[in-house]
Write an enzyme that holds these catalytic residues in place. Structure first.
Site, mmCIF file in Angstrom:
data_model
loop_
_atom_site.group_PDB
_atom_site.id
_atom_site.type_symbol
_atom_site.label_atom_id
_atom_site.label_comp_id
_atom_site.label_asym_id
_atom_site.label_seq_id
_atom_site.Cartn_x
_atom_site.Cartn_y
_atom_site.Cartn_z
ATOM 1 N N GLU A 155 0.838 -1.208 0.000
ATOM 2 C CA GLU A 155 0.000 0.000 0.000
ATOM 3 C C GLU A 155 0.867 1.250 0.000
ATOM 4 O O GLU A 155 1.719 1.418 0.881
ATOM 5 C CB GLU A 155 -0.912 -0.019 1.237
ATOM 6 C CG GLU A 155 -1.873 1.157 1.274
ATOM 7 C CD GLU A 155 -2.807 1.119 2.490
ATOM 8 O OE1 GLU A 155 -3.123 0.024 2.989
ATOM 9 O OE2 GLU A 155 -3.206 2.219 2.928
ATOM 10 N N LYS B 292 -6.755 -0.913 11.892
ATOM 11 C CA LYS B 292 -6.200 -1.354 10.599
ATOM 12 C C LYS B 292 -4.953 -0.531 10.284
ATOM 13 O O LYS B 292 -3.951 -1.039 9.795
ATOM 14 C CB LYS B 292 -7.271 -1.200 9.506
ATOM 15 C CG LYS B 292 -6.875 -1.744 8.149
ATOM 16 C CD LYS B 292 -6.122 -0.761 7.275
ATOM 17 C CE LYS B 292 -5.825 -1.342 5.911
ATOM 18 N NZ LYS B 292 -5.013 -0.473 5.067
ATOM 19 N N ASP C 84 4.218 -14.492 11.089
ATOM 20 C CA ASP C 84 2.871 -14.827 10.619
ATOM 21 C C ASP C 84 1.920 -13.663 10.913
ATOM 22 O O ASP C 84 1.474 -13.486 12.053
ATOM 23 C CB ASP C 84 2.434 -16.105 11.353
ATOM 24 C CG ASP C 84 1.047 -16.568 10.979
ATOM 25 O OD1 ASP C 84 0.289 -15.795 10.386
ATOM 26 O OD2 ASP C 84 0.725 -17.723 11.310
ATOM 27 N N HIS D 125 -1.996 10.497 -0.083
ATOM 28 C CA HIS D 125 -2.195 9.141 -0.573
ATOM 29 C C HIS D 125 -2.213 9.113 -2.096
ATOM 30 O O HIS D 125 -1.565 8.284 -2.728
ATOM 31 C CB HIS D 125 -3.520 8.610 -0.017
ATOM 32 C CG HIS D 125 -3.648 7.142 -0.101
ATOM 33 N ND1 HIS D 125 -3.145 6.298 0.857
ATOM 34 C CD2 HIS D 125 -4.203 6.360 -1.042
ATOM 35 C CE1 HIS D 125 -3.386 5.059 0.512
ATOM 36 N NE2 HIS D 125 -4.027 5.061 -0.641
HETATM 37 C C1 MEV Z 1 -5.275 3.359 5.468
HETATM 38 O O1 MEV Z 1 -4.603 2.191 5.053
HETATM 39 C C2 MEV Z 1 -5.215 3.483 6.961
HETATM 40 C C3 MEV Z 1 -6.051 4.615 7.548
HETATM 41 O O2 MEV Z 1 -7.392 4.534 7.084
HETATM 42 C C4 MEV Z 1 -5.976 4.461 9.048
HETATM 43 C C5 MEV Z 1 -6.894 5.373 9.811
HETATM 44 O O3 MEV Z 1 -7.929 5.806 9.277
HETATM 45 O O4 MEV Z 1 -6.585 5.612 10.991
HETATM 46 C C6 MEV Z 1 -5.521 5.965 7.115
#
Ligand code: MEV
Length: 439
Positions: free
Chosen positions: A86, A280, A296, A393
């Protein structure tokens, strides 16, 4: 329902035969085989190593291996290897590391290193008889696994505890042998599972040979480690005076920034939809280190998310404290990872990663991975509460878009220049390319 063709004996075919079988599903089989072959390593012995990690291997699937420099963790600096596809994740980790290196860096401590395994079984006899017999059964279980634990014990690890858990309130006749382990620098899955399978055999025998218990058969359902290791815990924090955050974003004052940051963390604790994304983002960094070091990531993810739900509600894994003018932001989570055994010694780049990290112990790797998780989360929150993540991004994603659109090197160079001052979107990039090509 359409008839599905079953492929018989696929695993018995050699690699070429497997590739041929697959290639025939494509309109140009020769090109398909060429594509698969083009990702083979040119050193056949390295290629063979990769193939033997898994089954039915046809080729290799590349992921970028990057590094994030300037990670100051417990007063030692690291260049951290990260494997992730990513865009923005490595940049976000590196930015955060750079920011915190001037403010004391990350301080991290491992709170515990206990791994868990269970033998799940059904036994319908008198519970008190089983409980009374357990001390002597336990001795047999521990004696009977000495041949497996001896080596681990010389390294300072082994079986830490073994208990009988009565779980009949959940399922009739259901009990567990609940075992805890110290696996030192290994993740320890094979060691734990071998001990558990031996426990299962001994347990069945002990029950069938005991005249007070043998009227009922011990039906072992399964013997397997648990990936939930709430006592294999690492805690990492960054801390500075609130005034030292001055200038962190030019669109707002430091107080506004801290207020918004606090609200963002509170929301991630209160709302499961936000908590999932928040966590995430933490695993963006952690997974990248876990993968780079040959560990893992499915296990660490599963465990981290279960831990995030330990209160009965899924919540953020981070915590913010604002006391006495100090900004203190921490991440606490379980991370059962190792630096010996498994892929860590087999994958040439996992070895390289560990060397880059100065051959850490498993505890040190836990601290490094969690620091990267916290770094990524800090960067994410910082972007989200200020300019949003899309500007950065999409800038990072620009090359992916250009590659998908088949841009040449010179077109890419012009596009990167152009989009320094323009908003990136698929439409805008397509428009740019059309205009550039027509002019
Ligand atoms: C993107 O991979 C991760 C984010 O969405 C994490 C977040 O929103 O805290 C930017």
């Amino acid at each position: 329902m359409p008839k599905i063709a079953v492929i018989k004996g696929f695993s018995k075919l050699d690699k070429y035969q497997k590739m041929l079988k697959l290639a025939n599903f494509y309109s140009s089989p020769d090109e398909t085989i060429e594509l698969l072959e083009s990702f083979w390593h040119n050193n056949p012995s390295i290629q063979k190593t990769f193939e033997e990690f898994s089954e039915n291997t046809l080729t290799n699937y590349f992921l970028p291996f990057g590094v994030a420099p300037n990670f100051l963790i417990n007063n030692k600096t690291y260049i951290v290897p990260m494997v992730i596809e990513e865009s923005s994740v490595v940049a976000a980790a590196a930015n955060s590391a750079r920011f915190w290196i001037d403010r004391g860096g990350f301080s991290s401590e491992v709170l515990s290193v206990i791994k868990v395994g269970q033998v799940h079984f059904i036994w319908e006899g008198d519970p008190d008889a089983l409980k009374n017999a357990f001390p002597s059964i336990k001795k047999r279980l521990l004696d009977g696994t000495r041949h497996l634990t001896a080596n681990m014990e010389t390294r300072g690890g082994g079986i830490l505890g073994l208990e009988l858990h009565d779980e009949r309130d959940k399922i009739p006749g259901y009990y567990q042998l609940m075992a805890t382990f110290d696996t030192r620098d290994a993740m320890g899955a094979n060691f734990i599972n071998s001990c558990l399978e031996e426990f299962a055999t001994i347990l069945k025998n002990q029950i069938s040979e005991n005249e007070l218990l043998s009227a009922y058969e011990c039906k072992v359902i399964m013997a397997i480690l648990s990936n939930y290791t709430p006592e294999c815990l690492v805690s990492t924090k960054v801390e500075c005076k609130i005034s030292d955050l001055h200038g962190i974003d030019d669109s707002m004052t430091t107080d506004e920034f801290v207020w918004k940051f606090e609200k963002a963390v509170q929301i991630a604790s209160a709302d499961v939809f936000r908590a999932t994304t928040h966590n995430k983002g933490i695993f963006n960094g952690i997974d990248a280190v876990v993968l780079a070091s040959g560990n893992d990531f499915r296990a660490t993810e599963a465990c981290g998310h279960a831990y995030a739900a330990r209160s009965g509600q899924y919540r953020s894994l981070t915590e913010l404290k604002l006391d006495g003018g100090i900004f203190s932001y921490s991440l606490t989570l379980p991370l059962a990872i190792g630096t010996v055994g498994g892929l860590t010694n087999l994958h040439p780049l996992a070895k390289f990663s560990l060397q880059l990290l100065d051959n850490p112990s498993s505890k040190q790797l836990m601290m490094i991975a969690s620091a990267v998780g916290l770094a990524n989360n800090f960067s994410a929150i910082k972007s989200l509460i200020t300019k949003g993540i899309q500007t950065g991004h999409m800038k990072m994603h620009l090359l992916n878009i250009l590659n998908v659109m088949g841009a040449s090197d010179s077109e890419k160079a012009r596009a990167v220049d152009f989009f320094k001052s323009h908003k990136v979107s698929h439409k805008a990039v397509a428009g740019f390319l059309t205009q550039y090509r027509n002019s």
